[in-house]
Design a protein around this motif. Structure first.
Motif, PDB file in Angstrom:
ATOM      1  N   ALA A 146       0.841  -1.202   0.000  1.00  0.00           N
ATOM      2  CA  ALA A 146       0.000   0.000   0.000  1.00  0.00           C
ATOM      3  C   ALA A 146       0.874   1.249   0.000  1.00  0.00           C
ATOM      4  CB  ALA A 146      -0.916  -0.006   1.222  1.00  0.00           C
ATOM      5  N   GLY A 147       0.272   2.363  -0.378  1.00  0.00           N
ATOM      6  CA  GLY A 147       1.011   3.616  -0.446  1.00  0.00           C
ATOM      7  C   GLY A 147       1.455   4.156   0.896  1.00  0.00           C
ATOM      8  N   ALA A 148       0.708   3.904   1.946  1.00  0.00           N
ATOM      9  CA  ALA A 148       1.018   4.427   3.272  1.00  0.00           C
ATOM     10  C   ALA A 148       2.141   3.635   3.933  1.00  0.00           C
ATOM     11  CB  ALA A 148      -0.234   4.359   4.151  1.00  0.00           C
ATOM     12  N   ARG A 149       2.656   4.181   5.020  1.00  0.00           N
ATOM     13  CA  ARG A 149       3.557   3.412   5.883  1.00  0.00           C
ATOM     14  C   ARG A 149       2.662   2.477   6.691  1.00  0.00           C
ATOM     15  NH1 ARG A 149       7.639   5.472  10.716  1.00  0.00           N
ATOM     16  NH2 ARG A 149       8.445   3.381  11.186  1.00  0.00           N
ATOM     17  N   VAL A 150       2.791   1.199   6.465  1.00  0.00           N
ATOM     18  CA  VAL A 150       1.943   0.211   7.125  1.00  0.00           C
ATOM     19  C   VAL A 150       2.689  -0.313   8.349  1.00  0.00           C
ATOM     20  CG1 VAL A 150       0.735  -1.987   6.873  1.00  0.00           C
ATOM     21  CG2 VAL A 150       0.831  -0.390   4.941  1.00  0.00           C
ATOM     22  N   ARG A 151       2.043  -0.127   9.515  1.00  0.00           N
ATOM     23  CA  ARG A 151       2.620  -0.555  10.789  1.00  0.00           C
ATOM     24  C   ARG A 151       1.643  -1.527  11.442  1.00  0.00           C
ATOM     25  NH1 ARG A 151       5.328   4.453  13.762  1.00  0.00           N
ATOM     26  NH2 ARG A 151       6.935   2.887  14.116  1.00  0.00           N
ATOM     27  N   PHE A 152       2.169  -2.590  12.032  1.00  0.00           N
ATOM     28  CA  PHE A 152       1.328  -3.649  12.562  1.00  0.00           C
ATOM     29  C   PHE A 152       1.263  -3.632  14.086  1.00  0.00           C
ATOM     30  CE2 PHE A 152       2.686  -4.944   8.392  1.00  0.00           C
ATOM     31  CZ  PHE A 152       1.498  -5.376   7.828  1.00  0.00           C
ATOM     32  N   ALA A 182      -2.631 -22.012  14.225  1.00  0.00           N
ATOM     33  CA  ALA A 182      -1.693 -22.817  13.436  1.00  0.00           C
ATOM     34  C   ALA A 182      -1.069 -21.986  12.315  1.00  0.00           C
ATOM     35  CB  ALA A 182      -2.401 -24.043  12.863  1.00  0.00           C
ATOM     36  N   ALA A 183      -1.837 -21.070  11.743  1.00  0.00           N
ATOM     37  CA  ALA A 183      -1.345 -20.241  10.636  1.00  0.00           C
ATOM     38  C   ALA A 183      -0.527 -19.047  11.107  1.00  0.00           C
ATOM     39  CB  ALA A 183      -2.522 -19.755   9.795  1.00  0.00           C
ATOM     40  N   LEU A 184      -0.705 -18.625  12.355  1.00  0.00           N
ATOM     41  CA  LEU A 184      -0.091 -17.394  12.852  1.00  0.00           C
ATOM     42  C   LEU A 184       1.432 -17.439  12.797  1.00  0.00           C
ATOM     43  CD1 LEU A 184      -0.321 -14.623  14.243  1.00  0.00           C
ATOM     44  CD2 LEU A 184      -0.382 -15.852  16.429  1.00  0.00           C
ATOM     45  N   GLU A 185       1.998 -16.441  12.132  1.00  0.00           N
ATOM     46  CA  GLU A 185       3.444 -16.229  12.117  1.00  0.00           C
ATOM     47  C   GLU A 185       3.682 -14.890  12.804  1.00  0.00           C
ATOM     48  OE1 GLU A 185       4.560 -16.302   7.979  1.00  0.00           O
ATOM     49  OE2 GLU A 185       3.934 -18.389   7.744  1.00  0.00           O
ATOM     50  N   PRO A 186       4.251 -14.901  14.030  1.00  0.00           N
ATOM     51  CA  PRO A 186       4.473 -13.637  14.729  1.00  0.00           C
ATOM     52  C   PRO A 186       5.321 -12.675  13.911  1.00  0.00           C
ATOM     53  CG  PRO A 186       4.820 -15.502  16.198  1.00  0.00           C
ATOM     54  CD  PRO A 186       4.679 -16.059  14.799  1.00  0.00           C
ATOM     55  N   LEU A 187       5.204 -11.398  14.230  1.00  0.00           N
ATOM     56  CA  LEU A 187       5.982 -10.382  13.534  1.00  0.00           C
ATOM     57  C   LEU A 187       7.468 -10.694  13.621  1.00  0.00           C
ATOM     58  CD1 LEU A 187       4.228  -7.146  14.859  1.00  0.00           C
ATOM     59  CD2 LEU A 187       4.119  -8.042  12.522  1.00  0.00           C
ATOM     60  N   GLY A 188       8.160 -10.510  12.497  1.00  0.00           N
ATOM     61  CA  GLY A 188       9.602 -10.663  12.483  1.00  0.00           C
ATOM     62  C   GLY A 188      10.254  -9.402  13.027  1.00  0.00           C
ATOM     63  N   GLU A 189      11.495  -9.530  13.477  1.00  0.00           N
ATOM     64  CA  GLU A 189      12.216  -8.375  14.018  1.00  0.00           C
ATOM     65  C   GLU A 189      12.362  -7.262  12.993  1.00  0.00           C
ATOM     66  OE1 GLU A 189      15.831  -9.185  16.110  1.00  0.00           O
ATOM     67  OE2 GLU A 189      14.946 -10.867  17.207  1.00  0.00           O
ATOM     68  N   ASP A 190      12.341  -7.608  11.706  1.00  0.00           N
ATOM     69  CA  ASP A 190      12.509  -6.615  10.647  1.00  0.00           C
ATOM     70  C   ASP A 190      11.173  -6.001  10.214  1.00  0.00           C
ATOM     71  OD1 ASP A 190      11.697  -9.094   9.591  1.00  0.00           O
ATOM     72  OD2 ASP A 190      12.481  -8.587   7.610  1.00  0.00           O
ATOM     73  N   GLU A 191      10.062  -6.419  10.828  1.00  0.00           N
ATOM     74  CA  GLU A 191       8.759  -5.875  10.454  1.00  0.00           C
ATOM     75  C   GLU A 191       8.433  -4.665  11.322  1.00  0.00           C
ATOM     76  OE1 GLU A 191       5.644  -8.744   8.879  1.00  0.00           O
ATOM     77  OE2 GLU A 191       6.708 -10.002  10.344  1.00  0.00           O
ATOM     78  N   ASP A 192       7.783  -3.678  10.713  1.00  0.00           N
ATOM     79  CA  ASP A 192       7.414  -2.443  11.388  1.00  0.00           C
ATOM     80  C   ASP A 192       6.157  -2.695  12.213  1.00  0.00           C
ATOM     81  OD1 ASP A 192       7.056   0.171  12.193  1.00  0.00           O
ATOM     82  OD2 ASP A 192       6.888   0.997  10.162  1.00  0.00           O
ATOM     83  N   GLY A 193       6.359  -3.081  13.458  1.00  0.00           N
ATOM     84  CA  GLY A 193       5.209  -3.373  14.285  1.00  0.00           C
ATOM     85  C   GLY A 193       5.592  -3.766  15.694  1.00  0.00           C
ATOM     86  N   ILE A 194       4.547  -3.947  16.508  1.00  0.00           N
ATOM     87  CA  ILE A 194       4.731  -4.360  17.892  1.00  0.00           C
ATOM     88  C   ILE A 194       3.694  -5.425  18.238  1.00  0.00           C
ATOM     89  CG2 ILE A 194       5.726  -2.170  18.685  1.00  0.00           C
ATOM     90  CD1 ILE A 194       2.909  -1.553  19.901  1.00  0.00           C
ATOM     91  N   ALA A 195       4.021  -6.220  19.220  1.00  0.00           N
ATOM     92  CA  ALA A 195       3.060  -7.176  19.789  1.00  0.00           C
ATOM     93  C   ALA A 195       2.656  -6.639  21.150  1.00  0.00           C
ATOM     94  CB  ALA A 195       3.689  -8.550  19.922  1.00  0.00           C
ATOM     95  N   VAL A 196       1.360  -6.669  21.427  1.00  0.00           N
ATOM     96  CA  VAL A 196       0.858  -6.220  22.717  1.00  0.00           C
ATOM     97  C   VAL A 196      -0.019  -7.309  23.326  1.00  0.00           C
ATOM     98  CG1 VAL A 196       1.015  -3.748  22.226  1.00  0.00           C
ATOM     99  CG2 VAL A 196      -1.052  -4.975  21.635  1.00  0.00           C
ATOM    100  N   ASP A 197       0.020  -7.406  24.626  1.00  0.00           N
ATOM    101  CA  ASP A 197      -0.724  -8.427  25.360  1.00  0.00           C
ATOM    102  C   ASP A 197      -2.194  -8.043  25.425  1.00  0.00           C
ATOM    103  OD1 ASP A 197      -1.838 -10.114  27.308  1.00  0.00           O
ATOM    104  OD2 ASP A 197       0.026 -10.164  28.462  1.00  0.00           O
ATOM    105  N   VAL A 198      -3.065  -8.957  25.000  1.00  0.00           N
ATOM    106  CA  VAL A 198      -4.500  -8.666  24.967  1.00  0.00           C
ATOM    107  C   VAL A 198      -5.165  -8.746  26.332  1.00  0.00           C
ATOM    108  CG1 VAL A 198      -4.766  -9.362  22.563  1.00  0.00           C
ATOM    109  CG2 VAL A 198      -5.189 -11.023  24.380  1.00  0.00           C
ATOM    110  N   SER A 199      -4.417  -9.134  27.360  1.00  0.00           N
ATOM    111  CA  SER A 199      -5.038  -9.191  28.681  1.00  0.00           C
ATOM    112  C   SER A 199      -5.205  -7.801  29.286  1.00  0.00           C
ATOM    113  CB  SER A 199      -4.253 -10.115  29.617  1.00  0.00           C
ATOM    114  OG  SER A 199      -2.952  -9.625  29.817  1.00  0.00           O
ATOM    115  N   ALA A 213       4.371   3.675  21.756  1.00  0.00           N
ATOM    116  CA  ALA A 213       5.415   2.893  21.073  1.00  0.00           C
ATOM    117  C   ALA A 213       5.714   3.435  19.684  1.00  0.00           C
ATOM    118  CB  ALA A 213       4.998   1.424  20.987  1.00  0.00           C
ATOM    119  N   PHE A 214       4.668   3.912  18.985  1.00  0.00           N
ATOM    120  CA  PHE A 214       4.843   4.437  17.635  1.00  0.00           C
ATOM    121  C   PHE A 214       5.026   5.952  17.614  1.00  0.00           C
ATOM    122  CE2 PHE A 214       2.310   0.607  15.895  1.00  0.00           C
ATOM    123  CZ  PHE A 214       3.470  -0.112  15.652  1.00  0.00           C
ATOM    124  N   ASP A 215       5.054   6.568  18.797  1.00  0.00           N
ATOM    125  CA  ASP A 215       5.237   8.025  18.915  1.00  0.00           C
ATOM    126  C   ASP A 215       4.237   8.790  18.047  1.00  0.00           C
ATOM    127  OD1 ASP A 215       6.427  10.284  19.994  1.00  0.00           O
ATOM    128  OD2 ASP A 215       7.934  10.412  18.403  1.00  0.00           O
TER     129      ASP A 215
END
Length: 167
Positions: A96-102, A134-151, A164-166
């Protein structure tokens, strides 16, 4: 000015819609529910308890990508929900044209299954949760994103993401 799209991702029941609404509200950005961009065939398949294949998902992911690009072309940063379970799916969205952050909403199978058991009015049945994990592949270190705990609460998650994204 470059725009940003926050893709709120994770398995069904992780809280994507709730967190994405909170982010969009706080940031004043347009929001799209990625599930609404699924084809009728995909919705029928999932409603019947049949997991989607990569081939089923591709047209849907292209629709999500194209929505992000259209909003970017209009100069708008956005928030969209999309399971984006695999790296290849996220790669397509990054076209996509935008900066995509996950924003990966991460939680245990037990917590998410309990949430799904109390959810009504959604076409995604709880029986498909195992196929999503089973399909889930967590974000790689080189991907623009963060993982957050849903609890955490949706409000706390939104605060964490914005910091985190300022934004």
């Amino acid at each position: 000015m470059a725009t940003t799209c926050l893709v709120v991702m994770g398995v069904s029941g992780s809280g994507k819609t709730t967190v994405a609404h909170e982010l969009a509200r706080r940031l004043g950005w347009p929001f799209a529910e990625g599930d609404e961009l699924h084809t009728e065939a995909n919705i029928a398949k999932m409603s019947a308890g049949v997991p989607l294949t990569d081939a089923d998902r591709e047209p849907w992911l292209r629709r999500v990508r194209d929505w992000i690009s259209a909003e970017d072309a209009a100069g708008r940063s956005t928030v969209v929900t999309c399971s984006a379970l695999k790296r290849s799916y996220r790669d397509l969205l990054r076209e996509a044209g935008a900066r995509v952050r996950f924003v990966h909403l991460d939680g245990t199978r037990e917590l998410i299954a309990a949430r799904l058991a109390h959810r009504s009015g959604h076409f995604m049945p709880p029986a498909l949760l195992d196929s999503q994990f089973a399909a889930l592949e967590p974000l790689g270190e080189d991907e623009d994103g963060i993982a957050v705990d849903v609890s955490d609460t949706p409000e706390d998650i939104a605060t964490e993401v914005i910091a985190a994204f300022d934004l």
